[in-house]
Design a protein around this motif. Structure first.
Motif, mmCIF file in Angstrom:
data_model
loop_
_atom_site.group_PDB
_atom_site.id
_atom_site.type_symbol
_atom_site.label_atom_id
_atom_site.label_comp_id
_atom_site.label_asym_id
_atom_site.label_seq_id
_atom_site.Cartn_x
_atom_site.Cartn_y
_atom_site.Cartn_z
ATOM 1 N N GLU A 1 0.937 -1.178 0.097
ATOM 2 C CA GLU A 1 0.032 -0.053 -0.012
ATOM 3 C C GLU A 1 0.713 1.530 0.071
ATOM 4 O OE1 GLU A 1 -3.834 1.182 2.883
ATOM 5 O OE2 GLU A 1 -2.071 2.066 2.769
ATOM 6 N N LYS B 1 0.325 5.433 -0.360
ATOM 7 C CA LYS B 1 -0.167 7.281 0.336
ATOM 8 C C LYS B 1 0.658 8.129 -0.756
ATOM 9 C CE LYS B 1 -1.088 5.994 4.943
ATOM 10 N NZ LYS B 1 -1.741 5.846 6.003
ATOM 11 N N GLU C 1 -3.217 4.421 9.829
ATOM 12 C CA GLU C 1 -4.048 4.489 8.359
ATOM 13 C C GLU C 1 -4.550 5.463 7.646
ATOM 14 O OE1 GLU C 1 -4.693 2.136 11.467
ATOM 15 O OE2 GLU C 1 -2.765 1.203 10.426
ATOM 16 N N LYS C 2 -4.963 6.477 8.601
ATOM 17 C CA LYS C 2 -5.207 7.585 7.799
ATOM 18 C C LYS C 2 -4.912 8.872 8.514
ATOM 19 C CE LYS C 2 -10.408 6.844 10.667
ATOM 20 N NZ LYS C 2 -10.322 7.134 11.343
#
Ligand code: SF4
Ligand code: SF4
Length: 134
Positions: A2, A4, A113-114
């Motif tokens: 993952e 971002k 995660e945020k």
């Protein structure tokens, strides 16, 4: 894997289904962490893509070729709980809700995660409990 990203869409692309097309093409999952449109109608997205590493970066290259400006978010933000006094200052600073108050224990919690690595909590924390490890 993952990754971002912060993505800036020019006004001409703001109302196009560009993300849904790209995630289908490269078989990615995505999670929009923050989205807004400026008065000049430039769109900004903070988004996590997950999938095969090559597909994630091929998708990013294709978005760039369409005129989207993209920055990878690489910073790794951590909370050192032993330093934290649960003063809650960082909660008001955090734009994504990654820092929040547990209403049962009145402890300030961090949900990585945020986090979009804006580092506002690092600048605002009076005890240096929020750090970047990169
Ligand atoms: S600002 Fe610092 S000390 Fe205060 S709750 Fe946040 S991390 Fe803890
Ligand atoms: S760096 Fe701090 S303020 Fe910024 S999103 Fe992450 S937890 Fe919130």
């Amino acid at each position: 894997m993952e990754k971002k990203f912060v993505m800036h869409f020019p006004p001409v692309l703001v109302d196009k289904p560009i993300i849904s097309t790209i995630v289908r093409k490269y078989n990615l999952e995505f999670n929009i962490l923050k989205a807004f449109v400026s008065p000049e109608e430039e769109g900004t997205l903070v988004i996590a893509f997950s999938g095969e590493e090559k597909n994630v970066f091929d998708a990013v290259e294709e978005l760039k070729s369409k005129g989207v400006k993209i920055q990878l978010i690489e910073s790794d933000i951590r909370m050192i709980k032993e330093r934290c006094t649960d003063c809650s200052v960082c909660i008001a600073l955090c734009p994504t809700g990654a820092l929040y108050l547990n209403r049962n224990t009145y402890e300030v919690k961090f949900e990585p995660e945020k986090c979009i690595a804006c580092e506002l909590c690092i600048k605002g924390c009076p005890t240096n409990a929020m750090i970047s490890t990169i």
